[in-house]
Design a protein around this motif. Structure first.
Motif, PDB file in Angstrom:
ATOM      1  N   MET A 110     -78.475 -17.372   3.797  1.00  0.00           N
ATOM      2  CA  MET A 110     -77.804 -17.075   5.076  1.00  0.00           C
ATOM      3  C   MET A 110     -76.380 -17.596   5.046  1.00  0.00           C
ATOM      4  O   MET A 110     -76.138 -18.751   4.735  1.00  0.00           O
ATOM      5  CB  MET A 110     -78.592 -17.746   6.207  1.00  0.00           C
ATOM      6  CG  MET A 110     -77.994 -17.524   7.585  1.00  0.00           C
ATOM      7  SD  MET A 110     -77.529 -15.818   7.924  1.00  0.00           S
ATOM      8  CE  MET A 110     -79.120 -15.006   7.757  1.00  0.00           C
ATOM      9  N   MET A 167     -73.338 -18.662   6.952  1.00  0.00           N
ATOM     10  CA  MET A 167     -72.940 -18.979   8.320  1.00  0.00           C
ATOM     11  C   MET A 167     -71.433 -18.985   8.521  1.00  0.00           C
ATOM     12  O   MET A 167     -70.958 -19.276   9.612  1.00  0.00           O
ATOM     13  CB  MET A 167     -73.533 -20.297   8.794  1.00  0.00           C
ATOM     14  CG  MET A 167     -73.774 -21.355   7.777  1.00  0.00           C
ATOM     15  SD  MET A 167     -74.397 -22.796   8.625  1.00  0.00           S
ATOM     16  CE  MET A 167     -73.071 -23.928   8.358  1.00  0.00           C
ATOM     17  N   ALA A 196     -70.118 -17.207  11.676  1.00  0.00           N
ATOM     18  CA  ALA A 196     -70.347 -17.689  13.041  1.00  0.00           C
ATOM     19  C   ALA A 196     -69.497 -18.910  13.370  1.00  0.00           C
ATOM     20  O   ALA A 196     -69.193 -19.160  14.531  1.00  0.00           O
ATOM     21  CB  ALA A 196     -71.824 -18.022  13.251  1.00  0.00           C
ATOM     22  N   LEU A 197     -69.116 -19.666  12.341  1.00  0.00           N
ATOM     23  CA  LEU A 197     -68.408 -20.927  12.596  1.00  0.00           C
ATOM     24  C   LEU A 197     -67.111 -20.775  13.401  1.00  0.00           C
ATOM     25  O   LEU A 197     -66.852 -21.580  14.293  1.00  0.00           O
ATOM     26  CB  LEU A 197     -68.126 -21.647  11.273  1.00  0.00           C
ATOM     27  CG  LEU A 197     -69.309 -22.431  10.706  1.00  0.00           C
ATOM     28  CD1 LEU A 197     -68.907 -23.119   9.411  1.00  0.00           C
ATOM     29  CD2 LEU A 197     -69.803 -23.464  11.706  1.00  0.00           C
ATOM     30  N   MET A 205     -73.875 -11.361  10.238  1.00  0.00           N
ATOM     31  CA  MET A 205     -74.924 -12.263  10.710  1.00  0.00           C
ATOM     32  C   MET A 205     -75.525 -11.693  11.986  1.00  0.00           C
ATOM     33  O   MET A 205     -74.814 -11.317  12.912  1.00  0.00           O
ATOM     34  CB  MET A 205     -74.362 -13.650  10.984  1.00  0.00           C
ATOM     35  CG  MET A 205     -75.413 -14.638  11.440  1.00  0.00           C
ATOM     36  SD  MET A 205     -74.680 -16.210  11.860  1.00  0.00           S
ATOM     37  CE  MET A 205     -75.267 -17.210  10.515  1.00  0.00           C
ATOM     38  N   GLU A 206     -76.859 -11.609  12.009  1.00  0.00           N
ATOM     39  CA  GLU A 206     -77.528 -11.117  13.215  1.00  0.00           C
ATOM     40  C   GLU A 206     -77.863 -12.301  14.090  1.00  0.00           C
ATOM     41  O   GLU A 206     -78.734 -13.102  13.761  1.00  0.00           O
ATOM     42  CB  GLU A 206     -78.790 -10.340  12.825  1.00  0.00           C
ATOM     43  CG  GLU A 206     -78.446  -9.045  12.107  1.00  0.00           C
ATOM     44  CD  GLU A 206     -79.658  -8.388  11.470  1.00  0.00           C
ATOM     45  OE1 GLU A 206     -80.640  -9.094  11.189  1.00  0.00           O
ATOM     46  OE2 GLU A 206     -79.597  -7.180  11.249  1.00  0.00           O
ATOM     47  N   MET A 207     -77.190 -12.432  15.221  1.00  0.00           N
ATOM     48  CA  MET A 207     -77.352 -13.612  16.067  1.00  0.00           C
ATOM     49  C   MET A 207     -78.772 -13.690  16.614  1.00  0.00           C
ATOM     50  O   MET A 207     -79.319 -12.679  17.077  1.00  0.00           O
ATOM     51  CB  MET A 207     -76.361 -13.578  17.229  1.00  0.00           C
ATOM     52  CG  MET A 207     -74.922 -13.528  16.794  1.00  0.00           C
ATOM     53  SD  MET A 207     -74.514 -14.815  15.611  1.00  0.00           S
ATOM     54  CE  MET A 207     -74.352 -16.205  16.693  1.00  0.00           C
ATOM     55  N   GLY A 208     -79.339 -14.884  16.573  1.00  0.00           N
ATOM     56  CA  GLY A 208     -80.689 -15.086  17.085  1.00  0.00           C
ATOM     57  C   GLY A 208     -81.746 -14.317  16.334  1.00  0.00           C
ATOM     58  O   GLY A 208     -82.836 -14.114  16.842  1.00  0.00           O
ATOM     59  N   SER A 209     -81.439 -13.850  15.134  1.00  0.00           N
ATOM     60  CA  SER A 209     -82.363 -13.101  14.281  1.00  0.00           C
ATOM     61  C   SER A 209     -82.821 -11.791  14.908  1.00  0.00           C
ATOM     62  O   SER A 209     -83.838 -11.237  14.501  1.00  0.00           O
ATOM     63  CB  SER A 209     -83.607 -13.928  13.918  1.00  0.00           C
ATOM     64  OG  SER A 209     -83.220 -15.123  13.314  1.00  0.00           O
TER      65      SER A 209
END
Lengths: 141, 500
Positions: free
Chosen positions: B1, B3, B6-7, B59-63
């Motif tokens: 993953m 990240m 998102a940072l 990135m898929e937020m919150g899966s």
């Protein structure tokens, strides 16, 4: 700001703890049913505001004990932190984590990072509403 | 993953929340300001490196899987934009150490700064059109509060115009989102792009495209929707002006780039012809407004508008070279424009005014500042070997190759007029003698607590020179982003996987 109403003052004293309890109930209920951090926070803030109307800003601040801006900040930090735990398990941000266990009296309990986020929202709503209300009330005095 | 994507959004939110918590301590807030923006700058550079390597970072937020959940997507354009946000955020935070004042800090300057940066980064990185709207609103809330910090009458007046017109644009944006959703049944931008290609009612698609054009045109201050910008940007604190000038309108430009390459790419002849006219109008009106004014920050504000025109021209020509030029122009412009505003803050501290006619003689007392002004000023006008020369050169060359000679002519004339108004500032503020009857130096800015104002100015000026002298890596990045923009299937595939 004192309305000098005996009825309001008496009712305010009784209603404050009841409304606060109810706000916590709304907060916890909110996961599957109507309720949640936002509405719970509004109810809690309304409780303090009712107290403010029946007494004055000084005693409202006293009953709150902490500065509403601290509540606001703590809530925001809590909300942001609740998005992080999933990352350590290799999942994206905001992925909810659940812990299920059985407690003696309460039965099955599900705890989650969603709840932490909701508590954060709860605190942010209380903090921001009260910051506004107390400042307005003080500006009027 | 991964990240890294998102940072850039999470970090400013986190540091913003922390600085609300420490609202009592000016020291803590300032340290968190520099630390937070510094950390964000590092995170954005990491994201740029990841994107350079992989092409797209998703990135898929919150899966929640795309296209149902919200995705954060970084392609080369988005990665470049967030790095620029990091640079400008960091520069502003350092500048604010001596430039912002205790009152503004007390009223929440630093939390708002972090919130604004989170909003800008969120808008650059989101892959969901409704989420884009939300980030626009986050930016609007934060920028409104930043605009009125200080509470002067002129600030209120500017802020009301700013908010009214931006709210109007948000409403149009929301309408367009509603129509898009009705047509395609999805809000994920990659999914919309894939589905619109199969829609038969192309008339409605064009209407929606025009709604987006108006909505983002207001945000980007494009002709004929620019008038809120010169009415408001000269009123707030200088650090806030610089931040706005560098970033806010560019979010609108970015949204135009995103929507008119990924989603509305079927009827290029029609939509991008309109964009071309918009570009020409924007360039011309901006620079004419600048030529007519004698207030430092008003001139700079009008120049933002005229520069926006060049970027939209890059998009409108819609050739690989033109898009390279557009992206290059954005990179050059954000750094140069923020720097010019920061310099206007230093001269304001020296002279206590922004009126050109009441200033003068700074070159005599402070030649270094004069040189520091000339670097971004001449770069803005397109003098070689500074960054602006290559930016203009690529765009104009793309215009000639596309045989859009009249736009090229407009762009060249505007370049000349830009030079004129930059020289006007130079002559009035730095070169001419201090006018009689006006008080001279109010503050000495070369030492003491004012030293923090110099560091970001020098830093940004060096970047301007570096982009000019070592433009190759910047050009390569712009080239890669242009290739990605012209081939939206890459983006769609990165977001939706191989199911298409």
């Amino acid at each position: 700001m004192n309305m000098h109403s005996l009825i309001l003052r008496t009712a305010g004293h009784f209603l404050l703890p009841l409304l606060l309890l109810f706000s916590v109930f709304l907060l916890l209920r909110g996961h599957d049913e109507p309720g949640g951090g936002f509405i719970g926070g509004l109810v809690a803030a309304a409780a303090i505001v009712l107290y403010l109307f029946s007494m004055d800003t000084e005693s409202a601040r006293k009953v709150l004990r902490v500065d509403p801006r601290d509540v606001l900040g703590a809530g925001m930090v809590l909300a942001v932190l609740s998005t992080i735990p999933g990352v350590f398990l290799g999942q994206p941000f905001f992925t909810a984590q659940w812990w299920e266990f059985t407690a003696p009296v309460f039965g099955d309990i599900k705890l989650s990072t969603v709840l932490i986020f909701d508590i954060g929202v709860y605190l942010v709503v209380i903090g921001s509403v009260l910051t506004i209300m107390l400042n307005l009330a003080e500006a009027e005095d | 993953m991964n990240m890294s994507v998102a940072l850039p959004v999470i970090l400013p939110l986190f540091f913003g929340a922390l600085s609300v918590m420490f609202w009592r301590s000016h020291f803590a807030q300032r340290s968190l300001g520099v630390l937070g923006t510094g950390a964000m700058l590092l995170a954005t550079i990491w994201l740029l490196m990841e994107t350079w390597e992989h092409g797209h970072v998703v990135m898929e937020m919150g899966s929640w899987p795309a296209p149902f959940g919200i995705v954060l997507v970084s392609d080369m354009l988005a990665a470049i934009m967030v790095v620029l946000t990091g640079i400008i955020g960091f520069a502003t935070a350092i500048y604010s150490l001596s430039g912002i004042g205790k009152m503004s800090e007390k009223f929440g300057y630093y939390p708002l700064l972090h919130l604004l940066l989170a909003g800008v980064n969120g808008a650059f990185l989101t892959g969901d059109i409704f989420n884009l709207y939300v980030w626009f609103e986050v930016m609007l809330v934060a920028s409104f509060a930043l605009l009125i910090l200080g509470g002067e009458r002129s600030q209120m007046e500017g802020a009301i115009k700013y908010v009214t017109l931006n709210l109007l644009s948000s409403m149009i944006f929301l309408t367009a989102i509603g129509l898009t959703y009705g047509l395609t049944g999805t809000l994920n931008m990659a999914d919309i792009g894939a589905k619109l290609a199969t829609v038969e009612d192309t008339g409605l698609v064009t209407v929606i495209a025009m709604l987006y054009l108006v909505a983002f045109g207001v945000k980007a201050a494009a002709f004929p929707f620019f008038f809120w910008l010169p009415a408001s940007y000269h009123t707030p604190k200088v650090a806030v002006s610089a931040l706005f000038a560098g970033l806010l309108t560019k979010v609108g430009v970015y949204a135009l780039f995103r929507v008119f390459t990924l989603i509305f790419n079927q009827e290029v002849d029609y939509t991008h012809e309109i964009l071309l006219w918009v570009a020409a109008g924007t360039m011309l009106t901006g620079v004419l407004g600048a030529a007519a004014h004698y207030e430092f920050r008003r001139i700079l504000s009008f120049h933002i508008i005229s520069q926006i025109g060049y970027m939209i021209m890059g998009l409108a020509l819609f050739t690989p070279l033109a898009l390279v030029g557009g992206v290059f122009y954005i990179m050059h412009h954000i750094i140069v424009k923020a720097n010019l505003f920061l310099i206007s803050g230093i001269t304001f501290v020296m002279k206590g005014t922004h009126e050109l006619r009441q200033m003068g003689g700074i070159y005599r007392t402070n030649p270094i500042l004069g040189v520091l002004f000339l670097i971004p000023a001449l770069s803005l006008a397109g003098m070689p070997p500074l960054s602006g020369f290559f930016a203009k050169f690529i765009i104009i060359r793309a215009g000639i190759e596309a045989e859009a000679y009249w736009v090229v002519a407009v762009a060249l004339v505007v370049g000349l007029l830009t030079l004129y108004s930059m020289i006007k500032i130079w002559a009035e503020v730095f070169w001419k003698a201090q006018p009689e009857g006006v008080e001279g130096e109010i503050h000495d800015v070369s030492s003491g607590p004012m030293i923090w104002m110099w560091i970001p100015v020098i830093m940004l000026a060096m970047m301007t020179i570096a982009i000019g002298l070592y433009g190759e890596p910047i050009y390569q990045m712009a080239l890669m982003s242009a290739e990605q923009l012209l081939d939206p299937s890459q983006y769609i595939e990165a977001v939706l996987g191989v199911q298409e």
